[in-house]
Design a protein around this motif. Structure first.
Motif, PDB file in Angstrom:
ATOM      1  N   HIS A 163       0.850  -1.189   0.000  1.00  0.00           N
ATOM      2  CA  HIS A 163       0.000   0.000   0.000  1.00  0.00           C
ATOM      3  C   HIS A 163       0.889   1.242   0.000  1.00  0.00           C
ATOM      4  CE1 HIS A 163      -3.110  -2.855   1.054  1.00  0.00           C
ATOM      5  NE2 HIS A 163      -4.022  -1.913   0.983  1.00  0.00           N
ATOM      6  N   THR A 167      -1.833  11.218  -2.822  1.00  0.00           N
ATOM      7  CA  THR A 167      -3.028  12.046  -2.961  1.00  0.00           C
ATOM      8  C   THR A 167      -2.668  13.419  -3.505  1.00  0.00           C
ATOM      9  OG1 THR A 167      -4.989  12.872  -1.797  1.00  0.00           O
ATOM     10  CG2 THR A 167      -2.904  12.995  -0.598  1.00  0.00           C
ATOM     11  N   ARG A 277      -7.339   4.120 -15.320  1.00  0.00           N
ATOM     12  CA  ARG A 277      -6.506   4.673 -14.257  1.00  0.00           C
ATOM     13  C   ARG A 277      -5.012   4.586 -14.584  1.00  0.00           C
ATOM     14  NH1 ARG A 277      -6.326   1.943  -9.881  1.00  0.00           N
ATOM     15  NH2 ARG A 277      -7.246  -0.002 -10.606  1.00  0.00           N
ATOM     16  N   ASN A 455      -8.872   4.173  -3.989  1.00  0.00           N
ATOM     17  CA  ASN A 455      -7.545   4.286  -3.420  1.00  0.00           C
ATOM     18  C   ASN A 455      -7.679   4.721  -1.962  1.00  0.00           C
ATOM     19  OD1 ASN A 455      -5.949   3.596  -5.689  1.00  0.00           O
ATOM     20  ND2 ASN A 455      -6.178   5.667  -6.531  1.00  0.00           N
TER      21      ASN A 455
END
Length: 476
Positions: A163, A167, A277, A455
């Motif tokens: 992960h 952002t 994406r 996300n």
């Protein structure tokens, strides 16, 4: 700490309650809107421009006010104004002020099902207002699929796949920095087909490696794309997305089989959103993301999310399944699990999900591969990628490493909604049930509940916006 049963965090001292207020300006404005009033000693509180359901509104951050009466005005493009649609009065000196009466808040009992990002963000927000929040989680740990731990070698690893937090949202970045120290991390991914290694996303080096070209600059890269991509006026699936973006050769080498390994469906069978994406770089930039903020929580995701819900008004119970008879003990229920599991008694068709099997290997070498993540697009390998977690945060473990091979499967814990038209139509059936149940105080939020891939930053932002709309509705 995480226990195998029972409560891991329990409230001991109730936080005093305040009433949540979000000031909004629903009228025209060009560049700036502020609100100023007796609630903040007439300092300027900025409002940000937001669009919801195609309607533009300027909104402030959540402001907690004690009960009482306050006067305020807006400063719109440097001009003092009042909102004529809200309560207002003339002070006798030619000034028209808005007035707000803040009532005594009513304490609520809130149940949140699921201790992932969506649930824990809501829990933190409601607890901050002074409400009593109980999180239940069917697993034996918090943090959902972000959960990480230190393994037997001393390596911090994600249990459910790598992960990387990224952002462009200042709002989300400010929020997450309240709960963790973040280490900058510019993520890179490489692909491997046979003895060829190349950057992902596609860039100039990718094309040169896989297509035997010698492209040197953006102009030549753009010419190559113009010659090799296949235009499509009405895109209906992910194959058409890929052909229009990278052309047939790269589609077949990188995307076709890899997508099948991930989804058990070829791109032609999947909604365009799956490959939309994926960016294309017309240069040598090998960065996987282009977001303004890219980082890893220095102490890990479990510590980060644990800090979010470390609040005297929050209680967490692990190894606890949700049952419908729990509703009677709470004013509101926020459900973050699979929506089709919640409504299983209706016997509607099940929604389709993909899951991942993780196979860990410990090796007697310093490093197994040159990069944290290596994707394997070819059908020759059954796994989709190999992750070597030692690379993340530059962890130092001499003479040993651990790698994890990932295999995507159809049965198991639900990870990814499968975006096909059939699944979207089925989800709509469940969504209609959920909309009716809002009248009973039951709400569905998050990746599994909304049957939508998020996300991490989008999951947090979605929860924050949901919370703000909930507050504005006057329900709490």
């Amino acid at each position: 700490s995480t226990q195998s049963t029972g409560v891991i965090l329990s409230g001991k001292k109730t936080v005093s309650m305040s009433h949540p207020i979000i000031f909004s300006w629903p009228h025209e404005a060009n560049t700036t809107v502020y609100v100023s009033g007796s609630f903040n000693q007439w300092n300027k509180l900025p409002l940000t421009k937001q669009t919801y359901n195609n309607k533009v509104t300027w909104k402030s951050e959540l402001t907690l006010l004690t009960p009482g009466t306050y006067i305020y005005r807006f400063i719109v493009d440097d001009v003092w104004k009042h909102d004529p649609k809200r309560t207002h009065y003339n002070d006798g000196s030619g000034n028209i002020n808005n007035v707000i009466n803040v009532p005594e808040p009513i304490p609520r009992r809130i149940l949140i099902v699921g201790a992932g990002l969506s649930g824990c963000t809501l829990a933190e927000r409601f607890a901050t207002l002074g409400h009593t929040v109980h999180i239940i989680e069917k697993r034996d740990h918090i943090a959902g699929n972000c959960y990480d731990y230190v393994d037997e070698l001393g390596i911090l690893m994600n249990q459910y796949g790598a992960h990387i937090f990224h952002t462009n949202s200042d709002k989300v970045w400010t929020y997450v920095n309240r709960f963790a120290t973040w280490s900058p991390w510019v993520h890179k991914v490489i692909g491997r087909i046979g003895d060829k290694t190349f950057p992902i996303p596609v860039n100039i080096t990718t094309v040169n490696t896989l297509c035997n070209t010698n492209i040197q600059n953006e102009s030549e890269m753009q010419s190559w794309l113009n010659e090799n991509t296949i235009k499509c006026d009405n895109i209906t699936n992910s194959e058409e997305v890929a052909l229009q973006r990278v052309g047939k050769t790269l589609y077949e080498k990188i995307f076709k089989d890899y997508t099948f390994k991930q989804w058990a469906k070829y791109p032609s069978e999947l909604n365009p959103s799956v490959l939309e994406r994926i960016p294309i770089r017309p240069n040598f930039n090998g960065d996987y993301f282009s977001d303004k903020y890219q980082a890893l929580p220095s102490a890990g995701y479990t510590a980060f999310i644990g800090k979010m819900i470390d609040h005297p008004n929050i209680t967490v119970s692990l190894n606890t399944e949700y049952s419908h008879d729990m509703m009677k003990d709470y004013d509101y229920v926020f459900y973050t699990g699979p929506i089709d599991a919640y409504y299983a008694s209706y016997h509607y068709p099940k929604l389709e999900y993909r899951t991942i099997k993780f196979v860990k290997e410990i090796l007697d070498v310093d490093y197994y591969q040159e990069n944290a993540v290596v994707n394997y697009p070819s059908e020759k390998e059954e796994f989709t990628r190999i992750v070597e977690y030692k690379h993340f945060l530059n962890q130092q473990v001499k003479g040993k490493t651990a790698i994890v091979k990932e295999y995507t499967l159809g049965e198991g814990d639900p990870y990814y909604p499968v975006p096909t038209k059939v699944n979207q139509d089925t989800y709509r059936m469940y969504q209609l049930l959920a909309e009716k149940d809002e009248q009973k105080g039951i709400y569905f939020i998050g990746r599994l509940a909304n049957y939508k891939y998020y996300n991490m930053d989008a999951a947090i932002e979605n929860a924050l916006l949901f919370f703000e709309r909930f507050v504005e509705s006057g329900k709490i």
